[in-house]
Design a protein around this motif. Structure first.
Motif, PDB file in Angstrom:
ATOM      1  N   UNK A   1      -7.849  -7.365  -1.945  1.00 12.53           N
ATOM      2  CA  UNK A   1      -8.580  -7.099  -0.703  1.00 12.53           C
ATOM      3  C   UNK A   1      -7.813  -6.142   0.193  1.00 12.53           C
ATOM      4  N   UNK A   2      -6.497  -6.306   0.249  1.00  8.75           N
ATOM      5  CA  UNK A   2      -5.674  -5.446   1.096  1.00  8.75           C
ATOM      6  C   UNK A   2      -5.728  -4.002   0.611  1.00  8.75           C
ATOM      7  N   UNK A   3      -5.583  -3.796  -0.679  1.00  9.12           N
ATOM      8  CA  UNK A   3      -5.599  -2.440  -1.224  1.00  9.12           C
ATOM      9  C   UNK A   3      -6.986  -1.802  -1.111  1.00  9.12           C
ATOM     10  N   UNK A   4      -8.034  -2.592  -1.278  1.00 11.47           N
ATOM     11  CA  UNK A   4      -9.388  -2.052  -1.143  1.00 11.47           C
ATOM     12  C   UNK A   4      -9.652  -1.604   0.288  1.00 11.47           C
ATOM     13  N   UNK A   5      -9.248  -2.416   1.254  1.00  7.76           N
ATOM     14  CA  UNK A   5      -9.442  -2.042   2.657  1.00  7.76           C
ATOM     15  C   UNK A   5      -8.613  -0.815   3.005  1.00  7.76           C
ATOM     16  N   UNK A   6      -7.386  -0.755   2.497  1.00  6.82           N
ATOM     17  CA  UNK A   6      -6.536   0.405   2.755  1.00  6.82           C
ATOM     18  C   UNK A   6      -7.160   1.680   2.181  1.00  6.82           C
ATOM     19  N   UNK A   7      -7.731   1.583   0.974  1.00  2.00           N
ATOM     20  CA  UNK A   7      -8.389   2.747   0.356  1.00  2.00           C
ATOM     21  C   UNK A   7      -9.571   3.217   1.188  1.00  2.00           C
ATOM     22  N   UNK A   8     -10.214   2.290   1.911  1.00  2.00           N
ATOM     23  CA  UNK A   8     -11.336   2.635   2.792  1.00  2.00           C
ATOM     24  C   UNK A   8     -10.877   3.022   4.196  1.00  2.00           C
ATOM     25  N   UNK A   9      -9.540   3.187   4.376  1.00  2.00           N
ATOM     26  CA  UNK A   9      -8.959   3.526   5.673  1.00  2.00           C
ATOM     27  C   UNK A   9      -9.233   2.457   6.735  1.00  2.00           C
ATOM     28  N   UNK A  10      -9.374   1.223   6.277  1.00  2.00           N
ATOM     29  CA  UNK A  10      -9.626   0.092   7.169  1.00  2.00           C
ATOM     30  C   UNK A  10      -8.315  -0.679   7.342  1.00  2.00           C
TER      31      UNK A  10
ATOM     32  N   UNK B   1       0.783  -1.240   0.000  1.00  2.00           N
ATOM     33  CA  UNK B   1       0.000   0.000   0.000  1.00  2.00           C
ATOM     34  C   UNK B   1       0.814   1.290   0.000  1.00  2.00           C
ATOM     35  N   UNK B   2       2.081   1.236   0.412  1.00  2.00           N
ATOM     36  CA  UNK B   2       2.813   2.473   0.635  1.00  2.00           C
ATOM     37  C   UNK B   2       4.100   2.593  -0.192  1.00  2.00           C
ATOM     38  N   UNK B   3       4.386   1.625  -1.053  1.00  2.00           N
ATOM     39  CA  UNK B   3       5.670   1.604  -1.749  1.00  2.00           C
ATOM     40  C   UNK B   3       5.497   1.632  -3.268  1.00  2.00           C
ATOM     41  N   UNK B   4       4.555   2.447  -3.747  1.00  5.78           N
ATOM     42  CA  UNK B   4       4.389   2.584  -5.184  1.00  5.78           C
ATOM     43  C   UNK B   4       3.683   1.391  -5.799  1.00  5.78           C
ATOM     44  N   UNK B   5       3.826   1.224  -7.111  1.00  3.19           N
ATOM     45  CA  UNK B   5       3.045   0.221  -7.833  1.00  3.19           C
ATOM     46  C   UNK B   5       3.795  -1.081  -8.059  1.00  3.19           C
ATOM     47  N   UNK B   6       5.128  -1.044  -8.045  1.00  2.00           N
ATOM     48  CA  UNK B   6       5.878  -2.215  -8.497  1.00  2.00           C
ATOM     49  C   UNK B   6       5.661  -3.437  -7.608  1.00  2.00           C
ATOM     50  N   UNK B   7       5.622  -3.240  -6.293  1.00  2.00           N
ATOM     51  CA  UNK B   7       5.555  -4.385  -5.391  1.00  2.00           C
ATOM     52  C   UNK B   7       4.191  -5.062  -5.450  1.00  2.00           C
ATOM     53  N   UNK B   8       3.119  -4.279  -5.383  1.00  2.00           N
ATOM     54  CA  UNK B   8       1.819  -4.943  -5.408  1.00  2.00           C
ATOM     55  C   UNK B   8       1.529  -5.551  -6.776  1.00  2.00           C
ATOM     56  N   UNK B   9       2.016  -4.936  -7.832  1.00  2.00           N
ATOM     57  CA  UNK B   9       1.834  -5.540  -9.153  1.00  2.00           C
ATOM     58  C   UNK B   9       2.622  -6.844  -9.273  1.00  2.00           C
ATOM     59  N   UNK B  10       3.835  -6.869  -8.720  1.00  2.00           N
ATOM     60  CA  UNK B  10       4.623  -8.098  -8.730  1.00  2.00           C
ATOM     61  C   UNK B  10       3.906  -9.204  -7.977  1.00  2.00           C
ATOM     62  N   UNK B  11       3.331  -8.887  -6.805  1.00  2.00           N
ATOM     63  CA  UNK B  11       2.635  -9.895  -6.019  1.00  2.00           C
ATOM     64  C   UNK B  11       1.367 -10.377  -6.713  1.00  2.00           C
ATOM     65  N   UNK B  12       0.701  -9.509  -7.463  1.00  2.00           N
ATOM     66  CA  UNK B  12      -0.423  -9.955  -8.291  1.00  2.00           C
ATOM     67  C   UNK B  12       0.037 -11.016  -9.283  1.00  2.00           C
ATOM     68  N   UNK B  13       1.149 -10.734  -9.946  1.00  2.00           N
ATOM     69  CA  UNK B  13       1.662 -11.658 -10.962  1.00  2.00           C
ATOM     70  C   UNK B  13       2.139 -12.965 -10.360  1.00  2.00           C
ATOM     71  N   UNK B  14       2.507 -12.941  -9.074  1.00  2.00           N
ATOM     72  CA  UNK B  14       3.042 -14.141  -8.425  1.00  2.00           C
ATOM     73  C   UNK B  14       1.950 -15.022  -7.837  1.00  2.00           C
ATOM     74  N   UNK B  15       0.683 -14.635  -7.976  1.00  2.00           N
ATOM     75  CA  UNK B  15      -0.388 -15.517  -7.545  1.00  2.00           C
ATOM     76  C   UNK B  15      -1.135 -15.088  -6.305  1.00  2.00           C
ATOM     77  N   UNK B  16      -1.030 -13.817  -5.905  1.00  2.00           N
ATOM     78  CA  UNK B  16      -1.686 -13.359  -4.681  1.00  2.00           C
ATOM     79  C   UNK B  16      -2.725 -12.274  -4.994  1.00  2.00           C
ATOM     80  N   UNK B  17      -3.473 -12.497  -6.060  1.00  2.00           N
ATOM     81  CA  UNK B  17      -4.448 -11.494  -6.499  1.00  2.00           C
ATOM     82  C   UNK B  17      -5.504 -11.244  -5.435  1.00  2.00           C
ATOM     83  N   UNK B  18      -6.027 -12.306  -4.825  1.00  2.00           N
ATOM     84  CA  UNK B  18      -7.092 -12.134  -3.837  1.00  2.00           C
ATOM     85  C   UNK B  18      -6.597 -11.317  -2.649  1.00  2.00           C
ATOM     86  N   UNK B  19      -5.408 -11.656  -2.138  1.00  2.00           N
ATOM     87  CA  UNK B  19      -4.881 -10.953  -0.970  1.00  2.00           C
ATOM     88  C   UNK B  19      -4.570  -9.488  -1.291  1.00  2.00           C
ATOM     89  N   UNK B  20      -3.903  -9.252  -2.417  1.00  2.00           N
ATOM     90  CA  UNK B  20      -3.507  -7.886  -2.771  1.00  2.00           C
ATOM     91  C   UNK B  20      -4.730  -7.019  -3.045  1.00  2.00           C
TER      92      UNK B  20
END
Length: 330
Positions: free
Chosen positions: A260-269, A239-258
Motif C-alpha cells: 500500500x505504501x509503495x502504491x500510494x508513493x507511485x501515485x504521488x500520494x 520508497x527511496x532506498x532501492x529494493x533491498x529494504x522494502x523486499x526485506x520488509x515484505x519477507x518479514x510479514x509486512x506485505x500489506x503495509x509495504x
C-alpha cells in the motif's frame, strides 16, 4: 541490556565528540559512525578513540567499494592501537547510486566483494602473509601489514538484509547490523547465522546482533509529530532506498503495509503512503511511547536477542541530548 549510540558529526565536531563522551559516562557501551556521501568516518572515529576510554567503537557502515581491503586494514590497525583494542569493523555494500554516482565505481558483485574484503582484512590484521586468489582480488606477493596491532582479530559486523547476505555473514563475520528488523525475528536471525557458521565449519558460532533502533519518546507535547517521524523513516526506506529494504520488509510479514505504501508513493500520494504504515509495524520495528514504555520496549528487544541496540543520537543541545540519553538508560 546494552545500548549504543549512532554518532553524527554534524557541523561541529567538538560537540559531536562531547555527546559521545557523555554517552560513555552514562553507561552506553558502543558508539558507531557511518559514512555515505558526507564526511569520512575514519577521522571522526580517531577523535572518538582519543576522547573515550571504555566504549567499543565501530563503523556502521563503511562500504566495500570505495576502499581496498588493505586500506581498511591499515586504517583499523591504527584505530585499534589508538583505542587500545576497542574497534569493530562495520561493513556493507551501500547501493548503486552512491557507489556509481558518488564514488564512480561499478556496483558489481557486492556480496562477493564483501566476502573477499573480510577475508583479506582478517589475514592482514592477523599478521599473516597475504596470498589471495579471489574473483575480484588476486594478491600474490606475500605482503604483511607493517603496523602495530594490539590483537590478531578485530571483530567484523556486516549490515546484512537478504537471506543470502545473512547466510554469508554467518560464514565470515562476527556480528550483524540489521536495520528495521522486527524484534520477534531476532531469534530466527541468530539461528540463521549459527546454521551458516556451522555449515561453513566454524568453531565459534557466537554472533553479536546490533540493530539500528529508532526511539521516539512521547511526552504529551508533540506526540503526533513523533508518530509522523516514526512513519517518515520507514516511508523513506520503503520508497527511496532501492529494493533491498522494502523486499526485506515484505519477507518479514509486512506485505500489506509495504504494498500500500509503495502504491500510494507511485501515485504521488505522500499522505496515503505515510498512512499505510501501521502502528503494528512501527511497534515491531521501533520503540515508541512514554519514556518508561520506551525503556521496557528496549528491554524486550534485548530479551528477544538484540545484544547491543544502536540508537540514533538524540537531537537538541548537549544538555538536552544528555537528558534524553540518561532517561533511556536509567
Amino acid at each position: 541490556m546494552k545500548l549504543g549510540v549512532i554518532a553524527t558529526l554534524g557541523r561541529d565536531w567538538a560537540t559531536a565528540v562531547e555527546r559521545v563522551r557523555i554517552a560513555e559516562e552514562l553507561g552506553y557501551s558502543h558508539a558507531t559512525a557511518g559514512e555515505a556521501w558526507g564526511a569520512s568516518a575514519i577521522p571522526f572515529l580517531t577523535l572518538l578513540a582519543v576522547n573515550t576510554s571504555r566504549m567499543t567503537l565501530g563503523t556502521s557502515i563503511l562500504n566495500c567499494f570505495s576502499r581496498t581491503p588493505a586500506v581498511f586494514a591499515q586504517e583499523f590497525a591504527l584505530l585499534d592501537q589508538i583505542s587500545d583494542g576497542r574497534m569493530v569493523f562495520g561493513l556493507g555494500s551501500s547501493g548503486s547510486n552512491v557507489i556509481e554516482h558518488f564514488h564512480g565505481v561499478p556496483f558489481e558483485k557486492p556480496l562477493r566483494r564483501i566476502r573477499e574484503t573480510v577475508e583479506i582484512f582478517d589475514t592482514l590484521i592477523s599478521g599473516e602473509k597475504l596470498e589471495y586468489d579471489g574473483e575480484i582480488f588476486q594478491l600474490q606477493r606475500r605482503f604483511q601489514l607493517d603496523a602495530p596491532k594490539p590483537r590478531p582479530k578485530i571483530p567484523v559486523w556486516i549490515a546484512a538484509l537478504t537471506p543470502r547476505s545473512v547466510r554469508q555473514t554467518g560464514e565470515i563475520a562476527d556480528g550483524v547490523i540489521p536495520i528495521h528488523w522486527p524484534r520477534q525475528h531476532f531469534g530466527s536471525l541468530r539461528q540463521d547465522l549459527t546454521t551458516a557458521a556451522t555449515a561453513a565449519g566454524r568453531t565459534d558460532t557466537s554472533f553479536t546482533i546490533a540493530p539500528f533502533t529508532t526511539v521516539n519518546v512521547l511526552d504529551g507535547v508533540d506526540d503526533e509529530a513523533k508518530w509522523d517521524a516514526a512513519r517518515q523513516i520507514l516511508w523513506f526506506y520503503i520508497n527511496r532506498m532501492g529494493v533491498f529494504y522494502w523486499q526485506m520488509l515484505l519477507q518479514q510479514g509486512y506485505e500489506a503495509e509495504v504494498t500500500a505504501c509503495r502504491a500510494a508513493y507511485a501515485d504521488r500520494d505522500t499522505p496515503g503512503a505515510m498512512a499505510a504504515i501501521s502502528e503494528r509495524m512501527i511497534r515491531d520495528l521501533q520503540c515508541i511511547g512514554p519514556v518508561e514504555e520506551a525503556r521496557e520496549q528496549l528491554q524486550a528487544r534485548a530479551d528477544a536477542g538484540a545484544d547491543v541496540q544502536l540508537i540514533y543520537m538524540p537531537k537538541g543541545d548537549v544538555a538536552e541530548t544528555a537528558r534524553q540519553l540518561e532517561e533511556l538508560i536509567a
